[in-house]
Design an enzyme around this catalytic site. Structure first.
Site, PDB file in Angstrom:
ATOM      1  N   CYS A 176      35.562   7.739  48.987  1.00 18.81           N
ATOM      2  CA  CYS A 176      34.520   8.478  49.551  1.00 18.81           C
ATOM      3  C   CYS A 176      34.437   9.904  48.792  1.00 18.81           C
ATOM      4  CB  CYS A 176      34.487   8.671  51.019  1.00 18.81           C
ATOM      5  SG  CYS A 176      36.165   9.571  51.274  1.00 18.81           S
ATOM      6  N   ALA A 212      37.512  11.945  49.250  1.00 21.30           N
ATOM      7  CA  ALA A 212      38.795  11.367  48.316  1.00 21.30           C
ATOM      8  C   ALA A 212      38.720  12.075  46.967  1.00 21.30           C
ATOM      9  CB  ALA A 212      38.698   9.713  48.244  1.00 21.30           C
ATOM     10  N   ARG A 218      48.826   8.941  45.920  1.00 19.13           N
ATOM     11  CA  ARG A 218      48.300   8.869  44.232  1.00 19.13           C
ATOM     12  C   ARG A 218      49.281   9.242  43.286  1.00 19.13           C
ATOM     13  NH1 ARG A 218      45.060  13.000  41.788  1.00 19.13           N
ATOM     14  NH2 ARG A 218      43.587  12.124  40.027  1.00 19.13           N
ATOM     15  N   HIS A 260      33.942  14.972  43.052  1.00 17.92           N
ATOM     16  CA  HIS A 260      34.428  15.700  41.649  1.00 17.92           C
ATOM     17  C   HIS A 260      33.592  16.740  41.420  1.00 17.92           C
ATOM     18  CE1 HIS A 260      35.798  11.084  40.587  1.00 17.92           C
ATOM     19  NE2 HIS A 260      36.733  11.699  41.143  1.00 17.92           N
TER      20      HIS A 260
END
Ligand code: CFM
Ligand code: HCA
Length: 528
Positions: free
Chosen positions: A50, A53, A84, A182
């Site tokens: 999403c 994230a 991650r 992002h």
């Protein structure tokens, strides 16, 4: 026999067929349009994440000297906590807060009456205990739904505490994938971080490394090589990053861009605002690493740097060559399928190619069309064309952007001349007959394993065990399965070793998928 694309599509009811047909392409010739960056069909088992994230986990997550607060129910903070493998170690200010997960742990009463007071209190507490260099606040879905004003909370906290507080409105439901997150992170960086640093003495060849997150230590390997050559690394966005270094990104002469999908916005914005030029590079694979280093040296154009680059390439390559070739000997001729976020499915084809492994299928979770088809851009073209390495090239610049769209033939001609082939999308490195699938789902994954039978499936945790239980080797290209680094020279050798071990482990002779022994029920789509 129907081709692979038709075989997949045949299994779908009409509506799903209509949606998925343009996301699956069997490559042929030059022009291969693909549908990408579109909303996933509800109910299909996608591997996408999403917006939160993409913002909190991916772009902001690796910054080590900030307190990164998740404003939301605890699950969002918990499931994005250390999964991650973005490595960090304390820098000059001694701070490494990566091991912590900060969350407001919203409860029902916060949803009903509002969570802003709880958030303000959380910021006060965290600043008092951890003394971070900044506080970043990220929103989860309920924050937008109930209208908590995190920007106002951040502004008040900054005033109250004297520590920079920045809010990121990255509610999970925004956009269609991680990609929206992002973009939100990039926008806030340019607004609040870049250009706010303290003056520092610049070394020779000052650069920013953008889109490198130090997964499994990749950034450390890249930095090792660049330091050895003599670059001054101003900052990395955002692997093992200090927010204070990031503030100085405007002072570099060049930004190199490893992951283009998550950070292209900031590369272009820093160029527009501060004139720092950017170049797409790729430190995955030996060919990729060498070409990237050469292109960087060419950008600065200093003969001393060009010579030093060749020296380091020769030295580093000599150290790994024999071992790398031994692995290659055992691996060549194998086939692979790759399915990762928005960048690695392309970059890793180059490393696999170094090993003689061909990629028969590749796809992105959330890449945009240009990540597949390429974006024909020419770097460093300014109206006055003052760049050191394009003296002989004159091209009509477009209105604003130095990275202009130019006719395809011209771009190809020029990029050959400049040996800059990293402005191409993934299709550039694929062959006719190869398959590309955007936003691959679990049904399509099972089909590809069964019909195309790749020797290795590179993907993430959500589909890893589908492949393994099917008897196909799986390697995670997100987390590197606890291994790494995979970037640069040493990374390429680590990767070769891991794949070699995976392919040749005797375990495969002991594994038999349960459905090979016992017949299984097969579902049928009704009304399809
Ligand atoms: Fe860039 Fe990444 Fe990737 Fe990405 Fe990601 Fe990642 Fe990835 Mo997982 S930033 S697009 S959002 S290279 S987290 S380090 S591995 S999906 S291919
Ligand atoms: C993310 C992070 C992720 C997930 C990896 C996976 C990562 O997209 O939120 O699904 O295996 O690299 O950690 O991409």
């Amino acid at each position: 026999m129907a081709n692979f694309r038709d075989t997949i599509l045949e299994g779908y009811p009409a509506k799903v067929f209509k949606n998925r047909k343009d996301h699956i392409v069997e490559l042929e010739g030059e022009d291969n349009p693909i549908e990408a960056n579109r909303r996933t069909v509800p109910g299909i088992i996608t591997s996408r994440g999403c917006c939160y994230a993409g913002c909190k986990g991916v772009v902001l997550g690796p910054i080590k000297d900030i307190v990164l607060i998740t404003h939301g129910p605890i699950g969002c903070g918990y499931y994005s906590w250390l999964t991650r493998r973005n490595k960090a170690r304390p820098g000059s200010n001694g701070l490494d807060l990566i091991p912590y997960s900060f969350s407001t742990d919203m409860q029902e009463s916060d949803i009903v009456f509002g969570g802003v007071n709880k958030l303000a209190k959380a910021i006060d507490e965290a600043v008092e205990i951890f003394h971070p260099r900044a506080v970043f606040i990220t929103a989860t879905c309920p924050v937008g739904l109930i209208g908590d004003d995190i920007n106002a909370v951040a502004a008040a906290a900054q005033k109250r505490l004297g520590v920079q507080c920045v809010a990121f409105s990255c509610e999970g439901y925004k956009g269609v994938s991680q990609s929206a997150g992002h973009h939100i992170a990039n926008n806030q960086f340019v607004k609040y971080i870049v250009g706010t640093g303290e003056e520092r003495k610049m070394g020779k060849y000052p650069i920013n490394i953008l889109g490198e997150y130090n997964i499994g230590g990749d950034a450390w390997e890249i930095e090792r090589i660049l330091n050895k050559i003599g670059y001054d690394i101003v900052c990395t966005y955002t692997g093992d990053a200090s927010v204070d270094d990031m503030r100085n990104a405007n002072r570099a002469e060049l930004s190199i861009v490893q992951c283009h999908r998550s950070i292209n916005y900031i590369a272009e914005m820093i160029e527009t605002k501060y004139g720092v030029r950017w170049m797409k590079i790729n430190f995955i694979g030996l060919k990729g690493t060498m070409e990237s280093l050469r292109n960087m040296a060419k950008f600065f154009g200093d003969p001393e740097l060009i010579e030093r680059t060749e020296q380091v390439i020769a030295e580093e390559f000599a150290l790994i060559e024999d071992q790398f070739n031994a692995h290659k000997e055992r691996l060549k001729g194998r086939t692979a399928a790759l399915y990762v976020g928005g960048s690695r499915s392309h970059h890793y084809q180059i490393l696999l190619n170094d090993l003689g492994i061909s990629t028969i299928l590749a796809g992105y979770e959330f890449g945009h069309r240009e990540d597949y088809e390429g974006r024909k851009v020419l770097p460093f073209v300014k109206e006055d064309a003052d760049s050191k390495n394009i003296e002989s090239i004159t091209v009509e610049p477009d209105e604003k952007n130095y990275h202009m769209y130019i006719p395809k033939e011209k771009a190809e001609e020029l990029s050959k001349e400049m040996e800059l082939d990293y402005y191409n999308g993934m299709f550039y490195d694929m062959k006719d007959g190869n398959v590309a699938i955007d936003d691959l789902n679990h049904y399509e994954t099972e089909m590809l394993l069964e019909k195309l039978k790749p020797d290795i499936f590179f993907s993430g945790i959500k589909d890893k065990f589908v492949a393994q239980k099917n008897g196909t080797l799986s390697r995670q290209l997100h987390s590197y399965d606890y291994s790494g680094p995979y970037a640069g020279f040493n990374g390429a050798l680590n990767f070769a070793r891991d794949v070699d071990m995976g392919v040749h482990t005797p375990t495969w002779t002991l594994v038999e998928a349960p459905w090979k022994k016992n017949p299984m029920l097969v579902g049928e789509v009704l009304g399809g």
